[in-house]
Design a protein around this motif. Structure first.
Motif, PDB file in Angstrom:
ATOM      1  N   LEU A 102      86.762  54.010  36.361  1.00  0.00           N
ATOM      2  CA  LEU A 102      87.734  54.751  37.292  1.00  0.00           C
ATOM      3  C   LEU A 102      87.694  54.317  38.697  1.00  0.00           C
ATOM      4  N   ARG A 103      86.689  53.944  39.396  1.00  0.00           N
ATOM      5  CA  ARG A 103      86.669  53.371  40.626  1.00  0.00           C
ATOM      6  C   ARG A 103      87.277  52.055  40.652  1.00  0.00           C
ATOM      7  N   LEU A 104      87.234  51.110  39.494  1.00  0.00           N
ATOM      8  CA  LEU A 104      87.981  49.911  39.366  1.00  0.00           C
ATOM      9  C   LEU A 104      89.404  50.074  39.718  1.00  0.00           C
ATOM     10  N   ALA A 105      89.980  51.223  38.719  1.00  0.00           N
ATOM     11  CA  ALA A 105      91.336  51.540  38.793  1.00  0.00           C
ATOM     12  C   ALA A 105      91.847  52.119  39.760  1.00  0.00           C
ATOM     13  N   HIS A 106      91.071  52.677  40.878  1.00  0.00           N
ATOM     14  CA  HIS A 106      91.638  53.177  42.158  1.00  0.00           C
ATOM     15  C   HIS A 106      91.047  52.415  43.171  1.00  0.00           C
ATOM     16  N   SER A 107      90.809  51.294  43.023  1.00  0.00           N
ATOM     17  CA  SER A 107      90.358  50.193  44.179  1.00  0.00           C
ATOM     18  C   SER A 107      90.779  48.872  43.679  1.00  0.00           C
ATOM     19  N   PRO A 108      92.180  48.486  43.660  1.00  0.00           N
ATOM     20  CA  PRO A 108      92.574  47.341  42.935  1.00  0.00           C
ATOM     21  C   PRO A 108      92.008  45.976  43.952  1.00  0.00           C
ATOM     22  N   GLN A 167      88.755  45.493  42.744  1.00  0.00           N
ATOM     23  CA  GLN A 167      88.991  45.067  41.283  1.00  0.00           C
ATOM     24  C   GLN A 167      89.037  43.488  41.192  1.00  0.00           C
ATOM     25  N   GLU A 168      89.764  43.158  42.102  1.00  0.00           N
ATOM     26  CA  GLU A 168      90.161  41.538  42.312  1.00  0.00           C
ATOM     27  C   GLU A 168      89.091  40.690  42.636  1.00  0.00           C
ATOM     28  N   LEU A 169      88.242  41.293  43.624  1.00  0.00           N
ATOM     29  CA  LEU A 169      87.070  40.779  44.252  1.00  0.00           C
ATOM     30  C   LEU A 169      85.726  40.695  43.072  1.00  0.00           C
ATOM     31  N   VAL A 170      85.724  41.558  42.521  1.00  0.00           N
ATOM     32  CA  VAL A 170      84.679  41.679  41.419  1.00  0.00           C
ATOM     33  C   VAL A 170      85.226  40.628  40.356  1.00  0.00           C
ATOM     34  N   TYR A 185      91.477  42.293  31.242  1.00  0.00           N
ATOM     35  CA  TYR A 185      92.544  43.292  31.571  1.00  0.00           C
ATOM     36  C   TYR A 185      92.707  43.616  32.768  1.00  0.00           C
ATOM     37  N   GLU A 186      93.865  44.095  33.264  1.00  0.00           N
ATOM     38  CA  GLU A 186      93.914  44.801  34.604  1.00  0.00           C
ATOM     39  C   GLU A 186      93.726  46.277  34.379  1.00  0.00           C
ATOM     40  N   VAL A 187      93.207  46.686  35.348  1.00  0.00           N
ATOM     41  CA  VAL A 187      92.667  48.401  35.000  1.00  0.00           C
ATOM     42  C   VAL A 187      93.445  49.120  36.235  1.00  0.00           C
ATOM     43  N   SER A 188      94.229  50.133  35.547  1.00  0.00           N
ATOM     44  CA  SER A 188      94.865  50.782  36.683  1.00  0.00           C
ATOM     45  C   SER A 188      94.640  52.311  36.498  1.00  0.00           C
ATOM     46  N   ALA A 189      95.268  53.018  37.469  1.00  0.00           N
ATOM     47  CA  ALA A 189      95.062  54.567  37.445  1.00  0.00           C
ATOM     48  C   ALA A 189      95.868  55.310  36.463  1.00  0.00           C
ATOM     49  N   GLY A 190      95.470  56.277  35.915  1.00  0.00           N
ATOM     50  CA  GLY A 190      96.333  57.345  35.033  1.00  0.00           C
ATOM     51  C   GLY A 190      97.117  57.964  36.075  1.00  0.00           C
ATOM     52  N   LEU A 193      94.223  53.180  32.731  1.00  0.00           N
ATOM     53  CA  LEU A 193      95.246  52.225  31.875  1.00  0.00           C
ATOM     54  C   LEU A 193      94.755  50.817  31.769  1.00  0.00           C
ATOM     55  N   LEU A 194      94.617  50.110  30.785  1.00  0.00           N
ATOM     56  CA  LEU A 194      94.149  48.832  30.281  1.00  0.00           C
ATOM     57  C   LEU A 194      95.334  48.191  30.055  1.00  0.00           C
ATOM     58  N   LYS A 195      95.730  46.946  30.714  1.00  0.00           N
ATOM     59  CA  LYS A 195      96.959  46.342  30.597  1.00  0.00           C
ATOM     60  C   LYS A 195      96.245  44.893  30.363  1.00  0.00           C
TER      61      LYS A 195
END
Length: 446
Positions: free
Chosen positions: A285-291, A294-297, A410-415, A438-440
């Motif tokens: 959930l935090r990865l989705a709301h912190s793009p 997410q890229e740094l991780v 995957y890219e993880v994005s917010a619902g 959302l997983l893309k």
């Protein structure tokens, strides 16, 4: 100064008709402490003593708080923490100590910890699954801890993500409920660790664990209802749950788990399943709301994974409160604790202390690039002292085997909906059931 609390829970100074909106306003208590007075049966009172760093809530208001605690645990903890004191909520035959003072907390988690047994929730779980490292205290716990120490050091989650990939049809866009994601992966991690099969525990066993967790969660705020009464009310449903858990405990364990008593296997199922599931859900959930994070991780930037993980653990600790029960009378920091008293350490509140964390409600992993002494003392996602979580070293294995491969694919994005960042507290702290991401797929589609 003494303050009366009437049946509508508003606070009055003696001979004053002016109400206050909260019993914990900053100027409510005088430095001289309370003066004892007589109270009518229709009134309750709150008292504060600057010398003992404590506050007591008794009578009708105490009953109101315990009733509220059953419905809104985090809300009550948040409100009590504002007084910055240790709080005793006392009713006849039932006393709850909420510890917020850092000095008291350090003493309780250190030299006084042997005077405390397992508290609400885990003591009830012991009745359901038997004695284990998760549910026992004293000498029984020490023996179990020594037996399981080598097992946890060798823990690995390897192969779990690959198994998930093989069994899932990769879609360009997939909607994932965070709780389902966490439950599925923790099921696979435990299955791989215990039986050597990363396919996941069978559905019946996992559902039995979930039903038992929900039952124990309800009992955490209903200490006066024995487990046997609830079993009788549940009837066949309880027997079916027990049978599925027993079947899991009888499975031939793989490698290092072989030879563990059945109760220890069940303890692993609850301790590992609850905490790993909750942590994976919050992380997603935090990865989705912190793009940007997410890229740094994903790029494995220096220190990013550790800082991100610790910030998730700070705001969303799976073990959101430590509950213990005193096995003898003792005093700590001039606070008297009696045998049978419940001692509650709300980790969730410690991690939001503005004296230790700047902008504590903000999600900011950079705070863990340069920690202070106050931060380290108040950051307790794994507990502290002899009862520190033995599985804390497994986190790197879980993240290396699950989160990093996931971000590679995957890219993880917010619902669409904004999640409730407080979560739902039970045995562990989970996101609300409707929290989704959302997983893309990052792979090119021809």
């Amino acid at each position: 100064m003494t303050h009366f609390v009437t049946n509508d829970c508003s606070v009055h100074e003696p001979h004053s008709s002016e109400n206050t909106s909260s019993v914990f306003q900053e100027d409510t208590y005088g430095t001289a402490g309370p003066k004892l007075s007589q109270y009518s049966s229709s009134e309750a009172y709150v008292s504060s003593d600057e010398m003992t760093y404590s506050m007591e809530i008794r009578g009708y208001l105490a009953l109101r708080y315990l009733r509220r605690f059953r419905r809104d645990r985090l809300g009550v903890v948040r409100e009590l923490s504002k007084c910055e004191k240790d709080v005793l909520i006392a009713l006849p035959g039932m006393r709850f100590h909420f510890l917020f003072n850092s000095k008291t907390r350090e003493e309780i988690l250190g030299p006084y910890f042997g005077k405390l047994d397992r508290g609400l929730g885990l003591s009830n779980l012991r009745d359901a699954i038997g004695p284990s490292m998760l549910t026992s205290s004293g000498a029984t716990w020490m023996r179990a801890r020594q037996t399981n120490a080598r097992t946890f050091r060798a823990f690995t989650a390897d192969g779990v993500f690959d198994a998930w990939q093989r069994q899932k049809k990769v879609q360009r866009v997939a909607t994932i409920l965070t709780c389902d994601f966490g439950e599925e992966f923790s099921s696979r991690i435990l299955s791989n660790a215990t039986t050597g099969d990363p396919g996941g525990l069978d559905k019946q066993t996992w559902e039995a664990k979930e039903r038992t967790s929900q039952l124990i969660s309800r009992l955490m705020t209903t200490p006066f209802k024995p487990l046997q009464v609830v079993q009788m009310c549940l009837g066949q449903a309880w027997h079916s749950t027990s049978r599925n858990l027993t079947q899991f405990a009888q499975v031939k364990m793989h490698g290092r788990w072989q030879g563990l008593p059945a109760s220890e296997r069940l303890g692993l199922l609850f301790a590992g399943g609850e905490t790993i599931s909750a942590l994976l859900a919050w992380t997603l959930l935090r990865l989705a709301h912190s793009p940007e994070w997410q890229e740094l991780v994903r790029n494995r930037s220096e220190g990013a994974l550790r800082a991100f993980l610790f910030e998730v653990l700070r705001l969303h600790p799976p073990v959101w409160m430590i509950s213990r029960r005193a096995n003898c009378d003792f005093s700590v920091c001039n606070i008297r604790i009696r045998a049978g008293d419940h001692v509650l350490l709300p980790i969730w509140a410690y991690h939001r202390d503005p004296k230790c964390f700047v902008n504590p409600k903000s999600f900011d992993p950079t705070r863990f690039f340069d920690t202070t002494r106050e931060m380290r003392k108040s950051f307790l996602p794994f507990g502290i002292g002899p009862h520190t979580c033995p599985g804390r070293h497994c986190l790197s294995s879980v993240f290396a085997s699950i989160i990093l491969p996931l971000l590679e694919h995957y890219e993880v994005s917010a619902g669409q909906s904004q999640p409730d960042w407080n979560g739902v507290p039970g045995l562990s702290l989970f996101p609300a059931k409707d929290a989704a991401v959302l997983l893309k797929s990052r792979n090119k589609v021809s």
